[in-house]
Design an enzyme around this catalytic site. Structure first.
Site, PDB file in Angstrom:
ATOM      1  CG  HIS A 203       3.329  -1.032  -0.204  1.00  0.00           C
ATOM      2  ND1 HIS A 203       3.026   0.759  -0.398  1.00  0.00           N
ATOM      3  CD2 HIS A 203       3.261  -1.547  -0.807  1.00  0.00           C
ATOM      4  CE1 HIS A 203       1.547   0.473  -1.701  1.00  0.00           C
ATOM      5  NE2 HIS A 203       1.868  -0.812  -1.859  1.00  0.00           N
TER       6      HIS A 203
HETATM    7  C1  UD1 Z   1       0.285  -6.238  -1.466  1.00  0.00           C
HETATM    8  C2  UD1 Z   1      -0.246  -5.982  -2.727  1.00  0.00           C
HETATM    9  C3  UD1 Z   1       0.337  -4.655  -3.397  1.00  0.00           C
HETATM   10  C4  UD1 Z   1      -1.437  -3.890  -1.894  1.00  0.00           C
HETATM   11  C5  UD1 Z   1      -0.389  -3.696  -0.922  1.00  0.00           C
HETATM   12  C6  UD1 Z   1      -0.851  -3.567  -0.150  1.00  0.00           C
HETATM   13  C7  UD1 Z   1      -0.559  -8.307  -4.215  1.00  0.00           C
HETATM   14  C8  UD1 Z   1       0.543  -8.851  -5.157  1.00  0.00           C
HETATM   15  N1  UD1 Z   1       0.388  -6.974  -3.664  1.00  0.00           N
HETATM   16  O1  UD1 Z   1       1.734  -5.384  -1.449  1.00  0.00           O
HETATM   17  O2  UD1 Z   1      -0.942  -4.304  -4.268  1.00  0.00           O
HETATM   18  O3  UD1 Z   1      -0.544  -2.538  -2.430  1.00  0.00           O
HETATM   19  O4  UD1 Z   1      -0.030  -5.451  -0.241  1.00  0.00           O
HETATM   20  O5  UD1 Z   1      -0.424  -2.784   1.809  1.00  0.00           O
HETATM   21  O6  UD1 Z   1      -1.226  -8.938  -3.515  1.00  0.00           O
HETATM   22  N2  UD1 Z   1       4.525  -8.677   5.817  1.00  0.00           N
HETATM   23  C9  UD1 Z   1       3.815  -8.067   6.643  1.00  0.00           C
HETATM   24  N3  UD1 Z   1       3.278  -8.300   7.285  1.00  0.00           N
HETATM   25  C10 UD1 Z   1       2.274  -8.534   7.052  1.00  0.00           C
HETATM   26  C11 UD1 Z   1       2.198  -8.784   5.340  1.00  0.00           C
HETATM   27  C12 UD1 Z   1       3.359  -9.039   4.561  1.00  0.00           C
HETATM   28  O7  UD1 Z   1       5.223  -8.818   7.639  1.00  0.00           O
HETATM   29  O8  UD1 Z   1       1.016  -8.339   8.056  1.00  0.00           O
HETATM   30  C13 UD1 Z   1       5.508  -8.346   4.676  1.00  0.00           C
HETATM   31  C14 UD1 Z   1       5.531 -10.476   4.427  1.00  0.00           C
HETATM   32  O9  UD1 Z   1       7.168 -10.378   4.206  1.00  0.00           O
HETATM   33  C15 UD1 Z   1       5.701 -10.475   3.133  1.00  0.00           C
HETATM   34  C16 UD1 Z   1       6.016  -8.983   2.534  1.00  0.00           C
HETATM   35  O10 UD1 Z   1       5.744  -8.330   3.504  1.00  0.00           O
HETATM   36  O11 UD1 Z   1       6.400 -11.112   2.343  1.00  0.00           O
HETATM   37  C17 UD1 Z   1       5.304  -8.828   1.113  1.00  0.00           C
HETATM   38  O12 UD1 Z   1       3.585  -8.721   1.726  1.00  0.00           O
HETATM   39  P1  UD1 Z   1       2.401  -8.770   0.299  1.00  0.00           P
HETATM   40  O13 UD1 Z   1       1.529  -9.318   1.262  1.00  0.00           O
HETATM   41  O14 UD1 Z   1       3.348 -10.330   0.035  1.00  0.00           O
HETATM   42  O15 UD1 Z   1       2.532  -7.376  -0.920  1.00  0.00           O
HETATM   43  P2  UD1 Z   1       2.635  -5.845  -0.135  1.00  0.00           P
HETATM   44  O16 UD1 Z   1       3.859  -5.341  -0.226  1.00  0.00           O
HETATM   45  O17 UD1 Z   1       2.021  -5.933   0.871  1.00  0.00           O
HETATM   46  N1  UDP Z   2      -2.634   3.667   5.472  1.00  0.00           N
HETATM   47  C1  UDP Z   2      -2.919   3.598   6.600  1.00  0.00           C
HETATM   48  N2  UDP Z   2      -1.606   3.099   7.513  1.00  0.00           N
HETATM   49  C2  UDP Z   2      -0.248   3.605   6.957  1.00  0.00           C
HETATM   50  C3  UDP Z   2      -0.211   3.742   5.381  1.00  0.00           C
HETATM   51  C4  UDP Z   2      -1.119   3.942   4.743  1.00  0.00           C
HETATM   52  O1  UDP Z   2      -3.926   3.487   6.943  1.00  0.00           O
HETATM   53  O2  UDP Z   2       0.416   3.477   7.502  1.00  0.00           O
HETATM   54  C5  UDP Z   2      -4.152   3.389   4.521  1.00  0.00           C
HETATM   55  C6  UDP Z   2      -4.061   4.172   3.237  1.00  0.00           C
HETATM   56  O3  UDP Z   2      -4.791   5.603   4.015  1.00  0.00           O
HETATM   57  C7  UDP Z   2      -4.950   4.058   1.877  1.00  0.00           C
HETATM   58  C8  UDP Z   2      -4.485   2.650   2.232  1.00  0.00           C
HETATM   59  O4  UDP Z   2      -3.001   2.613   3.497  1.00  0.00           O
HETATM   60  O5  UDP Z   2      -6.157   4.808   2.376  1.00  0.00           O
HETATM   61  C9  UDP Z   2      -3.311   2.411   0.666  1.00  0.00           C
HETATM   62  O6  UDP Z   2      -2.443   1.334   1.368  1.00  0.00           O
HETATM   63  P1  UDP Z   2      -1.702   0.865   0.506  1.00  0.00           P
HETATM   64  O7  UDP Z   2      -0.714   1.798   0.334  1.00  0.00           O
HETATM   65  O8  UDP Z   2      -1.285   0.220   1.673  1.00  0.00           O
HETATM   66  O9  UDP Z   2      -1.027   0.285  -0.590  1.00  0.00           O
HETATM   67  P2  UDP Z   2      -2.412   0.341  -1.816  1.00  0.00           P
HETATM   68  O10 UDP Z   2      -3.254   1.403  -2.333  1.00  0.00           O
HETATM   69  O11 UDP Z   2      -0.832   0.967  -3.084  1.00  0.00           O
HETATM   70  O12 UDP Z   2      -2.771  -0.697  -2.693  1.00  0.00           O
END
Ligand code: UD1
Ligand code: UDP
Length: 349
Positions: A203
């Site tokens: 991601h």
């Molecule tokens: C965010 C965090 C990242 C973290 C990740 C965990 C920032 C800058 N990034 O990235 O550090 O590792 O969360 O998963 O804060 N979206 C949905 N449904 C949701 C959430 C998001 O459809 O419930 C889609 C939207 O199109 C959104 C995109 O995902 O624009 C990105 O979501 P966003 O929360 O901005 O960043 P992440 O890539 O999730």
């Molecule tokens: N995780 C989850 N379901 C998934 C993928 C990840 O519950 O389908 C959990 C995983 O066990 C870990 C956390 O999400 O504890 C990691 O989050 P993510 O990869 O979204 O973000 P990051 O750690 O890179 O910020």
């Protein structure tokens, strides 16, 4: 103390669970959910799996550009913090929810506790790197998950308010692994055999936002010649267009609940990821981890031989995955009983 715990993204709920449980007896904690993640699987399902109570305050900010999302969170957080006047604000990790919580609390002169302080990738193309640096320098109390993080805080002149606590995700996995292994049916639902599949998550913006990079990664992984289970993050899902032909060895699923996901990690042959939390869990569960990034914040996992960094642009990804072997032994990097150590410090503040 009256404490605001500000969360918003999936990994923050996972970090919140053990700390919130530890705070319950002696502090009045408000769980403040910014709404950064809102899909059922990304938010409510994680709360349910981990037995976290519903948020006390939900800001429902949702998605948007960096400034739009962070700014909207700030406006709403300022209203809530001005109304409730917490004694302390806890922020977790490095998301936009972390930065928004820290900026608002700092300007209201409310002391901030930063959980997972001192991490650096030294890659400013990651929004997370900007969020972490700013949050560390705005916070009053810095809880470092690793010794490397402690050293970084020292180098940045922040040692007088830094504590080496260990990593809170250790407690989450410890409290939930047995439950996951007895409750989760994910292995049979996906018709998997224990130890005979790889688990993949992707991601990071630089891996999934550019269609050329994402297509290259999926093409390479399609050539692994082994089964890969791939729970797809919503950001990645948005970027996998209809023109992607995904090789038959890759099984796509929706994002999974925490219990199903850690059960999949536990029974996997190896883990391939660009996630921070998943790299740590791979180490804790003693799984070989291939990280599709050029650098990591979790340098100890690489140094100890359990995590291999592979450039996303590499043309030999399948070969590198197959040739990667881990050592027989491990040291403890991330600590034990971390929430209790944090509580001890918080009680003395
Ligand atoms: C965010 C965090 C990242 C973290 C990740 C965990 C920032 C800058 N990034 O990235 O550090 O590792 O969360 O998963 O804060 N979206 C949905 N449904 C949701 C959430 C998001 O459809 O419930 C889609 C939207 O199109 C959104 C995109 O995902 O624009 C990105 O979501 P966003 O929360 O901005 O960043 P992440 O890539 O999730
Ligand atoms: N995780 C989850 N379901 C998934 C993928 C990840 O519950 O389908 C959990 C995983 O066990 C870990 C956390 O999400 O504890 C990691 O989050 P993510 O990869 O979204 O973000 P990051 O750690 O890179 O910020």
């Amino acid at each position: 103390m009256k404490i605001f715990s500000v969360v918003g993204a999936r990994p923050q709920f996972i970090k919140l669970a053990p700390l919130s449980a530890a705070l319950a007896n002696s502090h009045k904690e408000y769980i403040v959910h910014t709404g950064q993640h809102y899909d059922y699987e990304m938010s409510e399902k994680i709360f349910l799996d981990l037995g976290i109570r519903k948020p006390d305050i939900h800001l429902e900010v949702g998605s948007g550009s960096q400034a739009f999302q962070t700014g909207n969170m700030m406006v709403k957080l300022e209203q809530e913090m001005s109304k409730q006047v917490p004694d302390s604000v806890i922020v977790f990790g490095d998301t936009n929810s972390t930065l928004a919580g820290a900026l608002v609390a700092a300007k209201l002169n409310i002391p901030i506790i930063h959980i997972e302080a001192g991490l650096r990738s030294y890659n400013k193309h990651m929004p997370e790197e900007i969020n972490r640096i700013a949050t560390d320098h705005l916070s009053k109390h810095l809880f470092a998950p690793t010794l490397t993080a402690m050293e970084i805080l020292q180098r940045e002149g922040l040692e007088s308010n830094s504590y080496f606590t260990g990593d809170i995700m250790v407690d989450t996995i410890k409290a939930n692994l047995e439950i996951a292994l007895s409750k989760s049916k994910i292995i049979s639902e996906l018709k998997l055999k224990e130890g005979e599949y790889n688990l993949l998550t992707l991601h990071r913006n630089y891996n999934v936002d550019d269609p050329k990079v994402l297509r290259h990664l999926l093409n390479q992984l399609g050539k692994l010649g082994e089964l890969i289970v791939f729970p797809v993050h919503p950001r990645t899902k948005n970027n996998i267009g209809n023109d992607y032909s995904i090789s038959g060895n890759i099984i796509l699923t929706s994002p999974l609940g925490y219990l199903d996901f850690i059960a999949l990690e536990y029974f996997s042959k190896r883990i391939i990821t660009d996630s921070g939390g998943v790299q740590k869990e791979a180490y804790i569960l003693k799984k070989p981890c291939i990280t599709l990034r050029s650098e990591t914040e979790w340098v100890e996992t690489v140094r100890e031989g359990w995590n291999l960094l592979v450039e996303p642009s590499d043309n030999q990804i399948p070969q590198k995955i197959q040739n990667f072997k881990v050592p027989g032994k491990q040291i403890n990097i991330f600590g034990v009983n971390v929430a209790n150590s944090m509580l001890d410090i918080i009680n003395r503040l």
